[in-house]
Write a protein that holds these residues in place. Structure first.
Motif, PDB file in Angstrom:
ATOM      1  N   ASN A 136       9.640  29.927  18.370  1.00 13.16           N
ATOM      2  CA  ASN A 136       8.630  30.524  17.485  1.00 13.16           C
ATOM      3  C   ASN A 136       8.668  29.814  16.133  1.00 13.16           C
ATOM      4  OD1 ASN A 136       7.156  32.101  15.718  1.00 13.16           O
ATOM      5  ND2 ASN A 136       7.625  33.991  16.824  1.00 13.16           N
TER       6      ASN A 136
ATOM      7  N   TYR B 217       8.583  37.860  11.428  1.00 10.92           N
ATOM      8  CA  TYR B 217       9.919  38.171  11.939  1.00 10.92           C
ATOM      9  C   TYR B 217      10.060  39.679  12.118  1.00 10.92           C
ATOM     10  CZ  TYR B 217      15.004  38.204  12.298  1.00 10.92           C
ATOM     11  OH  TYR B 217      16.285  38.382  12.716  1.00 10.92           O
TER      12      TYR B 217
ATOM     13  N   SER C 156       6.792  29.938  13.623  1.00 10.62           N
ATOM     14  CA  SER C 156       6.501  30.803  12.483  1.00 10.62           C
ATOM     15  C   SER C 156       7.778  31.401  11.905  1.00 10.62           C
ATOM     16  CB  SER C 156       5.543  31.905  12.924  1.00 10.62           C
ATOM     17  OG  SER C 156       5.423  32.849  11.897  1.00 10.62           O
ATOM     18  N   PHE C 157       8.678  31.871  12.794  1.00 10.29           N
ATOM     19  CA  PHE C 157       9.962  32.421  12.323  1.00 10.29           C
ATOM     20  C   PHE C 157      10.755  31.351  11.567  1.00 10.29           C
ATOM     21  CE2 PHE C 157      10.794  36.091  15.555  1.00 10.29           C
ATOM     22  CZ  PHE C 157       9.587  36.655  15.191  1.00 10.29           C
TER      23      PHE C 157
ATOM     24  N   GLY D 267      13.920  32.061  15.685  1.00 11.09           N
ATOM     25  CA  GLY D 267      12.730  31.231  15.894  1.00 11.09           C
ATOM     26  C   GLY D 267      13.018  30.093  16.852  1.00 11.09           C
TER      27      GLY D 267
ATOM     28  N   THR E  15       1.976  30.292  15.999  1.00 13.29           N
ATOM     29  CA  THR E  15       2.538  30.960  17.177  1.00 13.29           C
ATOM     30  C   THR E  15       1.618  30.780  18.377  1.00 13.29           C
ATOM     31  OG1 THR E  15       1.464  32.977  16.473  1.00 13.29           O
ATOM     32  CG2 THR E  15       3.801  32.725  15.907  1.00 13.29           C
TER      33      THR E  15
END
Ligand SMILES: Nc1ncnc2c1ncn2[C@@H]1O[C@H](COP(=O)(O)OP(=O)(O)OP(=O)(O)O)[C@@H](O)[C@H]1O
Ligand SMILES: [Mg+2]
Lengths: 250, 313
Positions: free
Chosen positions: A211, A43, A213-214, A206, A35
């Motif tokens: 994002n 999340y 990571s999501f 995401g 991120t």
């Protein structure tokens, strides 16, 4: 019982998944590098566990429906009275497969509205073909001496189906269900484009907020679920086949 | 009694069984012999209606076999299929129990019957009952196939080349078992085989088929002595005829008064065995003993050779 290495790996992955779903915040350090600008790492627009369960529920309902319809259809067209429907049912099921799931969603939304329903329809149609094809293969390639013996001992048509034909075709049918489940686990994510509650939400969120990571969290959960369910069903098939002597013991 | 009356089966233009009539007496063994494709299996399968005839009637104990629904008829008739056809997903015990279960026998009676049959075929119920068919040898699978056919104590047993895949030693053992079982239960047996030797050994009557036609239906002695056609004669094998003829009767029937030296032969052995022993040991005569081991006379080469010659028609 001695656990073989793959079994340990499987259990490890399962434990990891359960822990991640129950306590995602523990994994923050792992995902942090993905991120930027202090964006949330884990999340945060809903519970991952809840979404996973809803995702599984959607796939389970759709696959169960597809399994029942596909097997019923396969049984019907392999009976003497249903043989003439074989080509027709084949092409119907093929249509279900050639239609892209996104198109099914787009067409279903005006008819049934947003949410889980259009997703279920798309997954159901998508899951039919592998199960139907496999059930058909299983029911039409039984050893002739065995089906003959089933008649010879005085079984009625129904008894032959339930006591001999379906059990013998079961490994092949299970393989079809396995394919169908795996495809649907992945395809279900698309359902979130029409507001179905699936893990697709995490991925879409995401993508929208850039994002990574999501996206990875949603993708990983779906991937791990697919691999594990695939693995479990394979093991079940092998067990049944081995018992029937269709596989060499090893 | 099984009455087969003018039975014909056609597949399209091909006549596979052509106007066959024969009567099988109760508690006897009838063997159908013939070359491959002669219609043996088809004829047999019309008895339990796995194949429906194009024309003709089959009666079991006077009753048309179409009176019952096919599946009920088949539960009453034992059928040992060509190539055992055991259910691979059921254990040996479950395979044998199939027909009793379909008939609704209670569990105790079924279990007792399964154990009885396994013991009868010299297979330990504890060891073999829980096994799956693929865990058996070919000969064991074949025996389970016959045991399954016998499970519900049928009056009629149909056997399609039951011993085809067995080695000679196991094969003759299986034949003796079958004869013993037939005596014990009084089952009416119809058996299909390629092998004339087996037909002569097992059959009270032999039906010879060729190209869908029944060429001859008679006792083994009659078929050996008076083959109806050249084909039957070829099948019988002219070179082996005298020996096959001798194999039909026990040595006890050829006993002459007098004594002889050397090892004795039991009266129940066949005359062929007696002659073979005489020729092999180079003796002119053999003592014969009864079941109790008591000498009852002797058999001689001369006497047996006379018996091996063609009987007056
Ligand atoms: N369902 C069927 N449809 C068409 N032809 C058939 C059918 N069943 C058998 N036949 C034909 O009928 C003939 C006799 O077959 P059958 O099985 O009775 O022979 P068989 O004497 O038992 O031979 P084998 O000794 O090889 O078992 C064969 O030519 C076979 O091809
Ligand atoms: Mg045959």
């Amino acid at each position: 019982m001695k656990l073989r290495l793959p079994a340990i790996v499987r259990i490890g992955i399962l434990v990891l998944l359960v822990v991640f779903l129950a306590r995602p915040e523990w994994f923050e350090p792992v995902f942090r590098p993905l991120t930027q600008n202090n964006a949330p790492v884990i999340y945060n627009q809903g519970s991952l566990l809840n979404l996973t369960l809803l995702h599984l529920r959607t796939v389970a309902i759709a696959t169960a429906g597809a399994t029942i319809v596909a097997i019923a259809l396969a049984i019907l067209v392999t009976r003497p009275f249903g043989a003439e429907f074989l080509p027709l049912s084949r092409s119907l099921v093929n249509i279900g497969q050639t239609f892209p799931p996104v198109a099914v969603l787009a067409l279903a939304v005006p008819a049934v509205g947003f949410g889980e329903k259009p997703t279920l329809i798309a997954l159901f149609l998508y899951g039919l073909l592998p199960i139907f094809e496999n059930a058909l293969t299983g029911l039409t390639t039984l050893p002739p001496t065995v089906t003959d013996a089933a008649r010879g001992v005085g079984m009625t048509g129904w008894q032959r189906l339930v006591k001999v034909e379906l059990p013998l075709a079961m490994p092949v049918i299970l393989a079809g269900i396995r394919l169908s489940v795996t495809i649907n686990l992945a395809t279900a994510t698309i359902g979130s484009t029409v507001a179905a509650k699936t893990l697709g939400e995490v991925i879409i969120a995401g993508l929208q907020s850039n994002n990574l990571s999501f996206v990875l969290q949603g993708g990983l959960i779906v991937g791990v679920l697919a691999v594990m369910i695939y693995d479990g069903l394979s093991a079940m098939e092998r067990f049944i086949s081995r018992r029937m002597g269709l596989l060499q013991q090893g | 009694m099984i009455e087969i009356e003018n039975i014909t089966k056609r597949y399209g233009a091909a006549t596979v069984v052509n106007d066959v009539s024969l009567v099988v007496q109760p508690r006897t063994i009838t063997v159908i012999v013939g070359t491959s494709g002669s219609g043996k299996t088809t004829l047999m399968r019309m008895i339990n209606r796995l194949v429906e005839p194009t024309a003709g009637v089959i009666r079991l104990d006077g009753e048309d076999n179409r009176t019952l629904p096919g599946y009920e008829l088949r539960r009453r008739i034992g059928y040992a299929i060509q190539g055992h056809g055991l259910f691979p997903h059921r254990t040996v015990a479950q395979n044998i129990a199939v027909v009793p279960e379909l008939l609704g026998w209670d569990k105790a009676r079924t279990d007792a019957r399964v154990s009885e049959l396994l013991s009868l075929f010299q297979l330990d119920p504890e060891t073999f009952g829980p096994r799956y068919p693929h865990e058996l040898s070919g000969g064991q699978q074949q025996r389970i196939g016959v045991a399954r056919a016998l499970a519900a104590e049928p009056n009629v047993l149909l056997m399609d080349e039951p011993f085809g895949a067995l080695d000679p030693v196991i094969r003759s053992k299986a034949q003796e078992d079958l004869l013993a079982i037939q005596k014990r239960f009084g089952t009416t047996i119809i058996l299909v085989t390629h092998d004339m030797e087996e037909a002569i050994h097992l059959g009270h009557k032999i039906a010879v088929m060729d190209g869908g036609n029944l060429l001859q239906y008679a006792t083994p002695a009659e078929i050996l002595a008076n083959p109806a056609t050249d084909f039957v004669a070829t099948l019988v094998g002219t070179g082996d005829r005298p020996f096959r003829f001798l194999s039909l009767s026990p040595a006890g029937d050829a006993v002459e008064p007098g004594t002889a030296e050397g090892e004795a032969i039991p009266a129940s052995a066949t005359q062929r065995d007696a002659l073979a022993e005489l020729l092999w040991s180079g003796r002119p005569a053999l003592p014969v003993v009864n079941e109790a081991g008591k000498a009852i006379g002797r058999v001689t080469v001369d006497g047996l050779v006379k018996r091996a010659s063609r009987p007056a028609a």
